[in-house]
Design an enzyme around this catalytic site. Structure first.
Site, PDB file in Angstrom:
ATOM      1  N   ARG A 191      22.447  -7.042  23.709  1.00  0.00           N
ATOM      2  CA  ARG A 191      22.258  -7.897  24.876  1.00  0.00           C
ATOM      3  C   ARG A 191      23.624  -8.389  25.335  1.00  0.00           C
ATOM      4  O   ARG A 191      24.529  -8.618  24.512  1.00  0.00           O
ATOM      5  CB  ARG A 191      21.362  -9.097  24.539  1.00  0.00           C
ATOM      6  CG  ARG A 191      19.899  -8.752  24.334  1.00  0.00           C
ATOM      7  CD  ARG A 191      19.240  -8.383  25.650  1.00  0.00           C
ATOM      8  NE  ARG A 191      17.797  -8.203  25.535  1.00  0.00           N
ATOM      9  CZ  ARG A 191      17.199  -7.029  25.366  1.00  0.00           C
ATOM     10  NH1 ARG A 191      17.929  -5.936  25.244  1.00  0.00           N
ATOM     11  NH2 ARG A 191      15.875  -6.948  25.323  1.00  0.00           N
ATOM     12  N   GLU A 237      22.639  -8.947  35.218  1.00  0.00           N
ATOM     13  CA  GLU A 237      22.207  -7.586  35.514  1.00  0.00           C
ATOM     14  C   GLU A 237      21.268  -7.608  36.703  1.00  0.00           C
ATOM     15  O   GLU A 237      20.345  -8.432  36.725  1.00  0.00           O
ATOM     16  CB  GLU A 237      21.522  -6.970  34.284  1.00  0.00           C
ATOM     17  CG  GLU A 237      22.447  -6.833  33.085  1.00  0.00           C
ATOM     18  CD  GLU A 237      21.789  -6.138  31.888  1.00  0.00           C
ATOM     19  OE1 GLU A 237      20.617  -5.694  32.024  1.00  0.00           O
ATOM     20  OE2 GLU A 237      22.430  -6.048  30.834  1.00  0.00           O
ATOM     21  N   HIS A 258      22.573  -0.617  31.693  1.00  0.00           N
ATOM     22  CA  HIS A 258      21.455  -0.886  30.766  1.00  0.00           C
ATOM     23  C   HIS A 258      20.548   0.343  30.704  1.00  0.00           C
ATOM     24  O   HIS A 258      19.325   0.250  30.843  1.00  0.00           O
ATOM     25  CB  HIS A 258      20.673  -2.123  31.195  1.00  0.00           C
ATOM     26  CG  HIS A 258      19.972  -2.803  30.058  1.00  0.00           C
ATOM     27  ND1 HIS A 258      19.818  -4.167  29.990  1.00  0.00           N
ATOM     28  CD2 HIS A 258      19.374  -2.308  28.938  1.00  0.00           C
ATOM     29  CE1 HIS A 258      19.158  -4.489  28.883  1.00  0.00           C
ATOM     30  NE2 HIS A 258      18.886  -3.372  28.228  1.00  0.00           N
TER      31      HIS A 258
END
Length: 328
Positions: free
Chosen positions: A240, A269, A288
């Site tokens: 993360r 994000e 991601h």
């Protein structure tokens, strides 16, 4: 069991769970978030599922939102299964606080492990430089780093960390692992506690972050962490974004240690267009996307089917989420 499931996911596994269908009252959710029961449209209040599967293909869309909201509104919910790698989103705690058992899938672990190896080896092998030399028609023989003999420090040794270890050791790397349980593992040459991680940073050529995000790991990779890292080392974050103090990382990269950062996750994000990470010369980044391997969906399907069968038989479920990792 009144099971709420994303319709595309159901169609993939329909044959596998055919023997169980007489025990299931299905609530199918389509791409637009419409819920049907025996072909009839119902709303989120009426749904009242006993169980819900929130797969990766549903998350982020109307179908996933409908499943989550229906589960949160249900007075009957006793089990929820997610394909998410982490459970730090507060919604998972809300489901658990309703009395539901939360289980997770680890189908993305192999995909992420392959991503880590690919990105590290691309850096070691100087792939970008080779292609630049090719484009320039230059006949250059570039020396490169071998994985064999390097030391890897894997911070987080669940399914992802173990997948990375298996592959790195296949190339002859030495693997040190940070594992919550502290128990030895055949894929790790040494297992240490998180409190001891900085003692091994000066020896590590590659540091991979994949622990759950919780009160213990938030901001783990800070200025002191980077100051302890080895010259020419690589940092990889597939956990993360909040594991890393981003300002401290940028400052450390500007100083040359770590030599390079491979980042798949960030605090914000999507990554803002003006983020300095986009153009930093010693950063390789992806949006991601490390879990998007071709086999991840099938592995997550298989894990859900296994847990569904176990639930119907009253057997213990696999991969129950740890309460310490639930978001607040």
């Amino acid at each position: 069991m009144r099971l709420m499931i994303y319709e595309p996911a159901f169609r993939r596994i329909e044959g596998e769970i055919a023997p169980c269908l007489d025990k299931l009252d299905l609530l199918l959710v389509d791409n637009e978030g419409r819920i049907t029961s025996d072909g009839m449209l119902i709303d989120q209040e009426q749904a009242q599922p006993d169980a819900g599967w929130i797969g990766a293909d549903a998350m982020g869309g109307a179908g996933g939102r409908a499943i989550l909201i229906s589960c949160l509104k249900s007075h009957r919910l006793s089990w929820a299964h997610t394909g998410a790698a982490g459970v730090d989103n507060p919604v998972w705690r809300q489901l658990v606080e309703k009395g539901a058992v939360l289980t997770t899938g680890h189908g993305q672990a192999d995909s992420i492990a392959e991503y880590v190896l690919a990105e590290v080896m691309a850096r070691f092998q100087r792939v970008a430089e080779r292609r630049a030399e090719q484009a320039a028609h230059k006949w250059s023989r570039l020396p490169f780093r071998e994985v064999a003999g390097t030391r890897w420090l894997l911070v987080g040794f669940g399914a992802i960390g173990q997948g990375v270890a298996q592959r790195a050791k296949g190339f002859g790397a030495h693997v040190d692992a940070v594992r919550r349980s502290g128990a030895a593992h055949p894929l790790a040459d040494r297992v240490i506690a998180l409190s001891d991680v900085k003692s091994l940073l000066p020896q590590a050529d590659v540091v991979v972050l994949s622990p759950p995000l919780n009160d213990e790991t938030r901001g783990l990779a800070d200025a002191a962490f980077f100051a302890a890292m080895k010259p020419r080392s690589l940092l990889v974050n597939v956990g993360r974004g909040q594991l890393v103090d981003e300002a401290a990382l940028l400052a450390a990269l500007d100083k040359g240690i770590p030599e390079h950062a491979i980042l798949d996750v960030f605090h914000a994000e999507p990554l803002p267009a003006d983020s300095p990470f986009w153009d930093h010369p010693t950063v390789s980044l992806t949006p991601h996307a490390s879990a998007f391997g071709s086999g991840a969906a099938a592995r997550n399907d298989a894990m859900f089917v296994e847990n569904l069968k176990r639930r119907l038989k009253g057997e213990p479920l696999l991969y129950e989420a740890d309460a310490r990792d639930l978001g607040r």
